[in-house]
Design an enzyme around this catalytic site. Sequence first.
Site, PDB file in Angstrom:
ATOM      1  N   TYR A  53      14.312 -10.569 -20.411  1.00 62.50           N
ATOM      2  CA  TYR A  53      13.809 -10.278 -19.159  1.00 62.50           C
ATOM      3  C   TYR A  53      14.215 -11.604 -18.329  1.00 62.50           C
ATOM      4  O   TYR A  53      14.601 -11.264 -16.978  1.00 62.50           O
ATOM      5  CB  TYR A  53      12.194 -10.164 -19.203  1.00 62.50           C
ATOM      6  CG  TYR A  53      11.648  -9.851 -17.799  1.00 62.50           C
ATOM      7  CD1 TYR A  53      11.638  -8.835 -17.153  1.00 62.50           C
ATOM      8  CD2 TYR A  53      10.889 -10.948 -17.254  1.00 62.50           C
ATOM      9  CE1 TYR A  53      10.975  -8.586 -15.640  1.00 62.50           C
ATOM     10  CE2 TYR A  53      10.152 -10.649 -16.166  1.00 62.50           C
ATOM     11  CZ  TYR A  53      10.308  -9.453 -15.415  1.00 62.50           C
ATOM     12  OH  TYR A  53      10.002  -9.154 -14.037  1.00 62.50           O
TER      13      TYR A  53
HETATM   14  N1  LIG Z   1       4.234  -7.134 -12.480  1.00 60.77           N
HETATM   15  C1  LIG Z   1       4.614  -8.429 -12.432  1.00 60.77           C
HETATM   16  O1  LIG Z   1       3.981  -9.178 -13.010  1.00 60.77           O
HETATM   17  C2  LIG Z   1       5.913  -8.713 -11.838  1.00 60.77           C
HETATM   18  C3  LIG Z   1       6.234 -10.260 -11.847  1.00 60.77           C
HETATM   19  C4  LIG Z   1       7.342 -10.663 -11.202  1.00 60.77           C
HETATM   20  C5  LIG Z   1       8.377  -9.422 -11.040  1.00 60.77           C
HETATM   21  N2  LIG Z   1       8.085  -8.372 -11.074  1.00 60.77           N
HETATM   22  C6  LIG Z   1       9.075  -7.393 -10.742  1.00 60.77           C
HETATM   23  O2  LIG Z   1       8.538  -6.366  -9.856  1.00 60.77           O
HETATM   24  C7  LIG Z   1       9.426  -5.235 -10.032  1.00 60.77           C
HETATM   25  C8  LIG Z   1       8.637  -4.189  -9.967  1.00 60.77           C
HETATM   26  O3  LIG Z   1       7.896  -4.002 -11.189  1.00 60.77           O
HETATM   27  P1  LIG Z   1       6.268  -3.719 -11.037  1.00 60.77           P
HETATM   28  O4  LIG Z   1       5.607  -4.971 -11.690  1.00 60.77           O
HETATM   29  O5  LIG Z   1       5.775  -3.157  -9.927  1.00 60.77           O
HETATM   30  O6  LIG Z   1       6.381  -2.446 -12.428  1.00 60.77           O
HETATM   31  P2  LIG Z   1       6.118  -1.028 -12.503  1.00 60.77           P
HETATM   32  O7  LIG Z   1       5.028  -0.652 -11.730  1.00 60.77           O
HETATM   33  O8  LIG Z   1       6.514  -0.479 -13.718  1.00 60.77           O
HETATM   34  O9  LIG Z   1       7.300  -0.604 -11.454  1.00 60.77           O
HETATM   35  C9  LIG Z   1       8.546  -0.716 -11.906  1.00 60.77           C
HETATM   36  C10 LIG Z   1       9.429   0.361 -11.123  1.00 60.77           C
HETATM   37  O10 LIG Z   1      10.766   0.421 -11.310  1.00 60.77           O
HETATM   38  C11 LIG Z   1      11.369   1.792 -11.638  1.00 60.77           C
HETATM   39  N3  LIG Z   1      12.342   1.837 -12.634  1.00 60.77           N
HETATM   40  C12 LIG Z   1      12.531   1.492 -13.665  1.00 60.77           C
HETATM   41  N4  LIG Z   1      13.641   1.587 -14.422  1.00 60.77           N
HETATM   42  C13 LIG Z   1      14.267   2.476 -13.141  1.00 60.77           C
HETATM   43  C14 LIG Z   1      15.619   3.026 -12.932  1.00 60.77           C
HETATM   44  N5  LIG Z   1      16.643   2.926 -13.925  1.00 60.77           N
HETATM   45  N6  LIG Z   1      15.779   3.614 -11.591  1.00 60.77           N
HETATM   46  C15 LIG Z   1      15.034   3.403 -10.643  1.00 60.77           C
HETATM   47  N7  LIG Z   1      13.703   2.845 -10.970  1.00 60.77           N
HETATM   48  C16 LIG Z   1      13.162   2.477 -12.070  1.00 60.77           C
HETATM   49  C17 LIG Z   1       9.757   2.574 -12.208  1.00 60.77           C
HETATM   50  O11 LIG Z   1      10.118   3.845 -12.146  1.00 60.77           O
HETATM   51  P3  LIG Z   1       9.422   4.752 -12.950  1.00 60.77           P
HETATM   52  O12 LIG Z   1       7.967   4.791 -12.771  1.00 60.77           O
HETATM   53  O13 LIG Z   1      10.343   6.042 -12.668  1.00 60.77           O
HETATM   54  O14 LIG Z   1       9.740   4.342 -14.429  1.00 60.77           O
HETATM   55  C18 LIG Z   1       9.103   2.028 -11.224  1.00 60.77           C
HETATM   56  O15 LIG Z   1       8.822   2.691  -9.921  1.00 60.77           O
HETATM   57  C19 LIG Z   1      10.244  -5.313 -11.049  1.00 60.77           C
HETATM   58  O16 LIG Z   1      11.831  -5.704 -10.778  1.00 60.77           O
HETATM   59  C20 LIG Z   1       9.615  -6.608 -12.007  1.00 60.77           C
HETATM   60  O17 LIG Z   1      10.567  -7.186 -12.560  1.00 60.77           O
HETATM   61  C21 LIG Z   1       6.994  -7.863 -11.737  1.00 60.77           C
END
Ligand SMILES: NC(=O)c1ccc[n+]([C@@H]2O[C@H](COP(=O)([O-])OP(=O)(O)OC[C@H]3O[C@@H](n4cnc5c(N)ncnc54)[C@H](OP(=O)(O)O)[C@@H]3O)[C@@H](O)[C@H]2O)c1
Length: 293
Positions: A155
């Site tokens: 990651y």
């Molecule tokens: N949560 C944290 O603590 C955190 C911290 C730092 C950065 N981030 C970053 O924030 C971003 C969003 O994450 P989140 O925490 O909001 O998690 P999340 O709720 O799991 O959202 C991830 C999103 O990405 C989509 N996705 C996954 N694979 C994909 C693909 N091949 N094509 C298109 N969409 C895809 C998922 O769609 P599906 O529902 O269809 O799977 C979902 O809409 C990510 O880049 C993550 O690395 C998160």
Amino acid sequence: MMNNQAGSVLITGASTGIGRACALHLVARGFQVFAGVRSPEHAEQLRLASGGRVTTVMLDVTDAAQIDAAVATIRAQTNGQGLRALVNNAGIAVPGPLEVVPIEAFRRQLEVNTLSPIAVTQAFLPLLRESSRPATIVNMGSISGRFTHPLFGPYSASKFALEACSDALRIELSPWGIRVVCIEPGIIATPIWDKTLASSLQMLADVSQARLAPYQPLIDMVKATVKPGMGIPPERVARVVGQAITCRRPRARYVIGLDAYGQLVLIHLPTWLRDWLVRLALPPFGDLAPSKK
Ligand SMILES: NC(=O)c1ccc[n+]([C@@H]2O[C@H](COP(=O)([O-])OP(=O)(O)OC[C@H]3O[C@@H](n4cnc5c(N)ncnc54)[C@H](OP(=O)(O)O)[C@@H]3O)[C@@H](O)[C@H]2O)c1
């Protein structure tokens, strides 16, 4: 009738978490929001949550044909106004000790989190260039793109690489006035943690116990630490994304959350001291046979 006072924005991965929060926040601020989702169920949920104001687009960011189709759809619906912002948010987390992570899983990690944002950016640059207001590319990085935790090697690698691409793009696109920012949240309360636990258990189930056993204390620690709902609300990130898109001079990086600032401090320590502090927080692991302790 589509709301487009503030301009148009595409957000990838908007079904849940940060992407969904960004879609609802930006539509409330007067943007015409195109939200990338991968299932009709998520599309319907988002449409309902936004009172029909968000336009959903089927977009798996690893699928070149879907990216092209999304460009065509959005071009047709923006009436020559271009795209004011692209939020490259879609992401997954593939955890596990690097010794045993299946290379295919690592490849998928880089494909979704690093290569796809660039593929989507390449495809949408013509529309971003057509924007009458300064256009912004927002890459959803992470504080893990600056600081690496054990078991989060894949990651972190994907997010370090996204930081590098953001730095290159920011200068390469400066002649066109296209701004490139990287958001660096700490822990945010989204479904990513549950999904990560579930997928890692499935992935590690195929690894032999003998290879996994030395790392088991670390894996158990991560499992005990990762709790559903931990972290700050995704709306905090959405507000920062809104600011980055609308302010006159966006920063290159936005760090979000106290835990993220804590890690920033660690980054500036000498590596030996940082490693020592990280090790202090870990349970004993490795070959724990008495003679080798
Ligand atoms: N949560 C944290 O603590 C955190 C911290 C730092 C950065 N981030 C970053 O924030 C971003 C969003 O994450 P989140 O925490 O909001 O998690 P999340 O709720 O799991 O959202 C991830 C999103 O990405 C989509 N996705 C996954 N694979 C994909 C693909 N091949 N094509 C298109 N969409 C895809 C998922 O769609 P599906 O529902 O269809 O799977 C979902 O809409 C990510 O880049 C993550 O690395 C998160």
